[in-house]
Design an enzyme around this catalytic site. Sequence first.
Site, PDB file in Angstrom:
ATOM      1  N   HIS A 109      65.252  -1.117  26.750  1.00 10.02           N
ATOM      2  CA  HIS A 109      65.940  -2.386  26.509  1.00 10.02           C
ATOM      3  C   HIS A 109      65.666  -2.955  25.125  1.00 10.02           C
ATOM      4  O   HIS A 109      66.395  -3.816  24.648  1.00 10.02           O
ATOM      5  CB  HIS A 109      65.586  -3.416  27.595  1.00 10.02           C
ATOM      6  CG  HIS A 109      64.190  -3.941  27.521  1.00 10.02           C
ATOM      7  ND1 HIS A 109      63.156  -3.439  28.286  1.00 10.02           N
ATOM      8  CD2 HIS A 109      63.653  -4.938  26.781  1.00 10.02           C
ATOM      9  CE1 HIS A 109      62.048  -4.114  28.026  1.00 10.02           C
ATOM     10  NE2 HIS A 109      62.323  -5.023  27.109  1.00 10.02           N
ATOM     11  N   ASP A 139      63.862   2.552  32.025  1.00 12.57           N
ATOM     12  CA  ASP A 139      63.671   1.665  30.882  1.00 12.57           C
ATOM     13  C   ASP A 139      62.754   2.276  29.826  1.00 12.57           C
ATOM     14  O   ASP A 139      61.841   1.628  29.322  1.00 12.57           O
ATOM     15  CB  ASP A 139      63.140   0.298  31.322  1.00 12.57           C
ATOM     16  CG  ASP A 139      63.327  -0.767  30.234  1.00 12.57           C
ATOM     17  OD1 ASP A 139      64.038  -0.481  29.251  1.00 12.57           O
ATOM     18  OD2 ASP A 139      62.755  -1.862  30.361  1.00 12.57           O
ATOM     19  N   GLY A 214      58.077  -9.114  22.769  1.00 10.41           N
ATOM     20  CA  GLY A 214      57.629  -8.379  21.586  1.00 10.41           C
ATOM     21  C   GLY A 214      56.632  -7.291  21.947  1.00 10.41           C
ATOM     22  O   GLY A 214      56.417  -6.348  21.186  1.00 10.41           O
ATOM     23  N   SER A 216      57.010  -5.374  24.597  1.00  7.85           N
ATOM     24  CA  SER A 216      57.718  -4.328  25.326  1.00  7.85           C
ATOM     25  C   SER A 216      57.791  -3.038  24.518  1.00  7.85           C
ATOM     26  O   SER A 216      58.110  -3.042  23.321  1.00  7.85           O
ATOM     27  CB  SER A 216      59.138  -4.791  25.657  1.00  7.85           C
ATOM     28  OG  SER A 216      59.425  -4.577  27.003  1.00  7.85           O
TER      29      SER A 216
END
Length: 271
Positions: A109, A139, A214, A216
Amino acid sequence: MDGVPQDDGTAEAQGAQGPRRVVAGKARRVVAGGGVLVVVAVLAYWLGGGRGGELPAAGPSPTPTPSATLTVPDVFKRVGPSVVVIQAGKSLGTGVIAAEDGTILTAHHVVKSTKDIDLTFADGTRAKAVVTASNPKRDVATLKPVKLPEIVVPATLGGAVAVGAPVVAIGNPLGLTYSVSTGVVSGLNRRADRTAKDGDLNGLIQFDASVNPGSSGGPLLDARGLVVGIVVSIADPGGDEAFAGIAFAVPIGAALGGDDGDGPPGDGPQL
């Protein structure tokens, strides 16, 4: 690490009747039968730590193995050079170098909405990147940098974790680059709800090391400095995208193409 055993000639060394005294007894019988003083000299050196002789010192101590537990500063020192800042359009995230060719593992993402991806490596090197593979269901995505830093430092990928085990997260929460936080594995096999289009994330690691938007795509590390997960989301009961003590990561096995799991819902946004 234990030193070379010391023999003081007492019954306490290696126990009252341990192997050391048996070996010494054999050496004395060799001397009585053949007068081979060299055997006694060598044996005395090994049992006595080389005191009073000019023989070479014992070999070097073995280097630490990946199973050794590290301090948090040591984990950061080891893995920090592998962490990358990712700016993908308006999306800020984190990545980790996962192979010697510079391949970067991150959250899907973070990079899904744009092809304009900028990287900043730990040494300050800046480069563009392209998505080489992505798995929206888990993801995760991999990136190939157009340019590599002079020295590429890939992280070492780990395996399974246990509830209660210590973990370290490195990322760029709220733009605070190369932030380190610590915690423990709070649960396994969790589920995080997403939109109907994206589908829920299953089989996640729940942990309580602080992460925020931030973070991720950043690595979740065990006490040996091995990457055990990729950070993807947090629980957000207040709806303000602020860390509430519950975060989730895709296990490294699943990130690399392993099976999904299932578990209680995490109900958290992507970071």
